[in-house]
Scaffold this motif. Structure first.
Motif, PDB file in Angstrom:
ATOM      1  N   LYS A  29       0.822  -1.207   0.000  1.00  0.00           N
ATOM      2  CA  LYS A  29       0.000   0.000   0.000  1.00  0.00           C
ATOM      3  C   LYS A  29       0.862   1.266   0.000  1.00  0.00           C
ATOM      4  CE  LYS A  29      -4.068  -0.019   1.954  1.00  0.00           C
ATOM      5  NZ  LYS A  29      -5.185   0.067   2.920  1.00  0.00           N
ATOM      6  N   ASP A  30       2.005   1.227   0.645  1.00  0.00           N
ATOM      7  CA  ASP A  30       2.844   2.421   0.658  1.00  0.00           C
ATOM      8  C   ASP A  30       3.502   2.707  -0.700  1.00  0.00           C
ATOM      9  OD1 ASP A  30       4.752   0.378   0.772  1.00  0.00           O
ATOM     10  OD2 ASP A  30       5.853   1.248   2.445  1.00  0.00           O
ATOM     11  N   ASP A  31       3.331   1.807  -1.670  1.00  0.00           N
ATOM     12  CA  ASP A  31       3.800   2.043  -3.039  1.00  0.00           C
ATOM     13  C   ASP A  31       2.821   2.894  -3.848  1.00  0.00           C
ATOM     14  OD1 ASP A  31       6.145   0.401  -2.849  1.00  0.00           O
ATOM     15  OD2 ASP A  31       4.906  -1.387  -3.204  1.00  0.00           O
ATOM     16  N   LEU A  32       1.602   3.085  -3.341  1.00  0.00           N
ATOM     17  CA  LEU A  32       0.563   3.752  -4.118  1.00  0.00           C
ATOM     18  C   LEU A  32       0.979   5.104  -4.701  1.00  0.00           C
ATOM     19  CD1 LEU A  32      -2.808   2.898  -2.349  1.00  0.00           C
ATOM     20  CD2 LEU A  32      -2.104   2.322  -4.676  1.00  0.00           C
ATOM     21  N   PRO A  33       1.599   6.010  -3.963  1.00  0.00           N
ATOM     22  CA  PRO A  33       1.968   7.284  -4.587  1.00  0.00           C
ATOM     23  C   PRO A  33       2.885   7.111  -5.803  1.00  0.00           C
ATOM     24  CG  PRO A  33       2.073   7.477  -2.214  1.00  0.00           C
ATOM     25  CD  PRO A  33       1.866   6.012  -2.515  1.00  0.00           C
ATOM     26  N   ARG A  34       3.828   6.208  -5.726  1.00  0.00           N
ATOM     27  CA  ARG A  34       4.729   5.993  -6.866  1.00  0.00           C
ATOM     28  C   ARG A  34       4.002   5.294  -8.016  1.00  0.00           C
ATOM     29  NH1 ARG A  34       7.463   7.874 -10.293  1.00  0.00           N
ATOM     30  NH2 ARG A  34       9.087   6.615 -11.219  1.00  0.00           N
ATOM     31  N   ASP A  53      -6.504  12.637  -3.884  1.00  0.00           N
ATOM     32  CA  ASP A  53      -7.328  11.867  -2.951  1.00  0.00           C
ATOM     33  C   ASP A  53      -6.966  10.395  -3.114  1.00  0.00           C
ATOM     34  OD1 ASP A  53      -9.245  10.716  -1.319  1.00  0.00           O
ATOM     35  OD2 ASP A  53     -10.952  11.294  -2.593  1.00  0.00           O
ATOM     36  N   LEU A  54      -6.221   9.853  -2.168  1.00  0.00           N
ATOM     37  CA  LEU A  54      -5.784   8.458  -2.254  1.00  0.00           C
ATOM     38  C   LEU A  54      -6.866   7.452  -1.873  1.00  0.00           C
ATOM     39  CD1 LEU A  54      -2.133   8.515  -0.851  1.00  0.00           C
ATOM     40  CD2 LEU A  54      -2.880   8.334  -3.229  1.00  0.00           C
ATOM     41  N   ALA A  55      -7.960   7.896  -1.261  1.00  0.00           N
ATOM     42  CA  ALA A  55      -8.977   6.976  -0.741  1.00  0.00           C
ATOM     43  C   ALA A  55      -9.496   5.993  -1.797  1.00  0.00           C
ATOM     44  CB  ALA A  55     -10.124   7.748  -0.097  1.00  0.00           C
ATOM     45  N   PRO A  56      -9.882   6.434  -2.999  1.00  0.00           N
ATOM     46  CA  PRO A  56     -10.386   5.440  -3.957  1.00  0.00           C
ATOM     47  C   PRO A  56      -9.304   4.451  -4.393  1.00  0.00           C
ATOM     48  CG  PRO A  56     -10.343   7.634  -4.950  1.00  0.00           C
ATOM     49  CD  PRO A  56     -10.006   7.788  -3.502  1.00  0.00           C
ATOM     50  N   ALA A  60      -9.367   0.365  -3.873  1.00  0.00           N
ATOM     51  CA  ALA A  60      -9.076  -0.559  -4.979  1.00  0.00           C
ATOM     52  C   ALA A  60      -7.886  -1.447  -4.636  1.00  0.00           C
ATOM     53  CB  ALA A  60      -8.803   0.222  -6.261  1.00  0.00           C
ATOM     54  N   PHE A  61      -6.855  -0.883  -4.023  1.00  0.00           N
ATOM     55  CA  PHE A  61      -5.689  -1.675  -3.638  1.00  0.00           C
ATOM     56  C   PHE A  61      -6.095  -2.797  -2.691  1.00  0.00           C
ATOM     57  CE2 PHE A  61      -2.272  -2.972  -0.962  1.00  0.00           C
ATOM     58  CZ  PHE A  61      -1.196  -3.088  -1.824  1.00  0.00           C
ATOM     59  N   ASP A  62      -6.905  -2.466  -1.698  1.00  0.00           N
ATOM     60  CA  ASP A  62      -7.342  -3.486  -0.734  1.00  0.00           C
ATOM     61  C   ASP A  62      -8.125  -4.604  -1.418  1.00  0.00           C
ATOM     62  OD1 ASP A  62      -6.103  -2.147   1.355  1.00  0.00           O
ATOM     63  OD2 ASP A  62      -7.952  -1.148   2.013  1.00  0.00           O
ATOM     64  N   ALA A  63      -8.967  -4.250  -2.386  1.00  0.00           N
ATOM     65  CA  ALA A  63      -9.741  -5.261  -3.111  1.00  0.00           C
ATOM     66  C   ALA A  63      -8.816  -6.159  -3.931  1.00  0.00           C
ATOM     67  CB  ALA A  63     -10.772  -4.588  -4.011  1.00  0.00           C
ATOM     68  N   ILE A  64      -7.852  -5.560  -4.617  1.00  0.00           N
ATOM     69  CA  ILE A  64      -6.898  -6.335  -5.420  1.00  0.00           C
ATOM     70  C   ILE A  64      -6.063  -7.223  -4.516  1.00  0.00           C
ATOM     71  CG2 ILE A  64      -4.845  -6.171  -6.894  1.00  0.00           C
ATOM     72  CD1 ILE A  64      -6.102  -3.442  -7.889  1.00  0.00           C
ATOM     73  N   ASP A  65      -5.515  -6.641  -3.471  1.00  0.00           N
ATOM     74  CA  ASP A  65      -4.604  -7.365  -2.586  1.00  0.00           C
ATOM     75  C   ASP A  65      -5.306  -8.484  -1.822  1.00  0.00           C
ATOM     76  OD1 ASP A  65      -1.832  -7.470  -1.577  1.00  0.00           O
ATOM     77  OD2 ASP A  65      -2.778  -7.019   0.353  1.00  0.00           O
TER      78      ASP A  65
END
Length: 168
Positions: A29-34, A53-56, A60-65
């Motif tokens: 999850k901490d890779d999201l900004p990059r 806004d990182l929330a969406p 999505a990351f949580d659903a994929i992961d």
């Protein structure tokens, strides 16, 4: 299952490239900004993606992961995230009930293009699809991405279908 907040994910692939050591690993999850910066770093993504806004993206990351049929991968060059893609496994009734792998959101940092990083990622994904028993690997690429079309053709992909999308 490796969780999104793991301190380190095991390497899925490690290879030497012109610029150093390239490693594929499961995204955290901490890779999201990059990842978002990579997705936004072209003419199409610049209008679709926003890190305001990182929330969406976190949702999505949580659903994929959390789903074993999906894998979000990042590529690192000497520890810096420089590439990404998503690999999903889809069951189907056609083709005698075969599974297919879907590759999505392939991005490689502009400074690494032409060094074989994209080919390493796609070849790894193809091998994963074989190991999972898929009968084919599919992807879509925007009609305006002519260089991407040449890249995928070099890897054996054939423009055999006309894709269509409906924005909601």
């Amino acid at each position: 299952m490796v969780t999104a907040d793991s301190a380190s994910a095991p390497a899925l692939l490690t290879a030497a490239v012109d610029s150093g050591t390239f490693t594929l690993r499961r995204a955290r999850k901490d890779d999201l900004p990059r990842i978002l910066a990579l997705l936004a770093d072209d003419q199409l993504g610049a209008t679709r993606e926003s890190a305001d806004d990182l929330a969406p993206y976190e949702y999505a990351f949580d659903a994929i992961d959390g789903d074993p049929a999906h894998l979000l991968v990042v590529g690192e060059l000497d520890g810096d995230v420089v590439a990404t893609f998503q690999l999903s496994y889809l069951p189907g009734l056609s083709r005698r009930g075969s599974w297919r792998a879907q590759i999505e959101a392939v991005r490689v940092s502009e400074v690494l293009r032409g060094q074989g990083v994209g080919a390493l990622m796609i070849e790894w994904a193809i091998e994963q699809a074989r190991e999972r028993g898929c009968s084919l690997v599919q992807l879509t690429t925007d009609k305006s991405r002519v260089a991407a079309h040449r890249f995928y053709a070099r890897l054996g992909f054939v423009a055999s279908h006309e894709g269509m999308k409906l924005k909601l």
